[in-house]
Design an enzyme around this catalytic site. Structure first.
Site, mmCIF file in Angstrom:
data_model
loop_
_atom_site.group_PDB
_atom_site.id
_atom_site.type_symbol
_atom_site.label_atom_id
_atom_site.label_comp_id
_atom_site.label_asym_id
_atom_site.label_seq_id
_atom_site.Cartn_x
_atom_site.Cartn_y
_atom_site.Cartn_z
ATOM 1 N N LYS A 35 0.967 -1.023 -0.013
ATOM 2 C CA LYS A 35 -0.125 0.010 0.029
ATOM 3 C C LYS A 35 1.026 1.227 -0.144
ATOM 4 C CE LYS A 35 -4.180 1.735 1.980
ATOM 5 N NZ LYS A 35 -5.019 1.575 0.953
ATOM 6 N N ALA A 60 -5.430 4.093 -2.827
ATOM 7 C CA ALA A 60 -6.113 4.957 -1.800
ATOM 8 C C ALA A 60 -6.747 6.321 -2.295
ATOM 9 C CB ALA A 60 -4.746 5.387 -0.864
ATOM 10 N N TYR A 87 -23.524 -6.470 0.227
ATOM 11 C CA TYR A 87 -23.295 -5.799 1.517
ATOM 12 C C TYR A 87 -22.837 -6.617 2.497
ATOM 13 C CZ TYR A 87 -23.538 -2.634 5.520
ATOM 14 O OH TYR A 87 -23.327 -2.017 6.770
#
Length: 218
Positions: free
Chosen positions: A20, A103, A192
């Site tokens: 990341k 991000a 979901y």
């Protein structure tokens, strides 16, 4: 979503490395700032003992857009520095697949001139497009794909992700429409999930060897 991909590949015995490059939103720990998403990557990728500073070279405390978070701590983000960090990690460890988590979205700014998209262009990465299923997602998906095509970036697949407890109006029809318009495979449709446990999300993905072939663009 990234951790689910990594877990599915790990289940198939593949050696995975993850990164990341930028995280905005981190907690202070005795070891320094730590971002929860980056820590999840560390826990699920199969290449062990990668220093956190390599896994997440830019870790910013404020939970805001990266360029704003960096400005708050008098730091300037730039693509060239991130390219160096990506190259060092990728070349430093043996792996079958190297996965980079973004991000804030495709065109999130790094500074006044550069965006996260510029980093992807520079390193020549392939992309998995995640579409949050809500009003406006068709526009979001097509605009993002248009910029990916303009830059000549290969998209290996997309994921339809239900982001709210109630499905968007005509959700199945919207997903079907995107399947016709996006000329890349639909890797998964994720409902979901109140608690997005990695094992649960993994179950919606293709089998590990099929997934590896798709992610490699084969």
């Amino acid at each position: 979503m990234t951790t689910a991909l990594l877990q599915r590949l790990a289940d198939g015995g593949f050696k995975t490395l993850a990164m990341k490059p930028i995280a905005a939103g981190a907690e202070a720990t005795p070891q320094g700032l730590r971002n929860s998403d980056a820590l999840q990557l560390a826990n699920v990728m199969t290449v062990a003992e990668v220093p956190y500073s390599q896994l997440n070279p830019v870790c910013l405390a404020p939970p805001v857009a990266p360029h704003l978070a960096a400005a708050q701590v008098q730091q300037r983000l730039c693509v060239s520095d991130l390219v160096k960090a990506v190259t060092m990690l990728r070349q430093g460890y043996e792996h079958d697949l190297f996965v980079i988590e973004g991000a804030g979205g495709w065109q999130v700014p790094l500074n006044d001139e550069e965006t996260l998209a510029d980093l992807v262009s520079e390193i020549g990465a392939k992309v998995v497009l995640v579409v949050g299923l809500k009003l406006g997602c068709l526009n979001h998906a097509l605009l993002t794909m248009a910029d990916l095509d303009r830059r000549g970036i290969e998209v290996v697949g997309w994921v339809a992700n239900q982001v709210n407890p109630e499905p968007m109006a005509l959700q199945a029809e919207n997903v079907a429409w995107l399947q016709r318009r996006l000329t890349v495979p639909l890797l998964a449709t994720i409902p979901y999930l109140p608690v997005a446990q990695r094992a649960t999300v993994t179950g919606y993905l293709p089998a590990s060897h099929e997934l590896m072939s798709l992610l490699q663009g084969k």
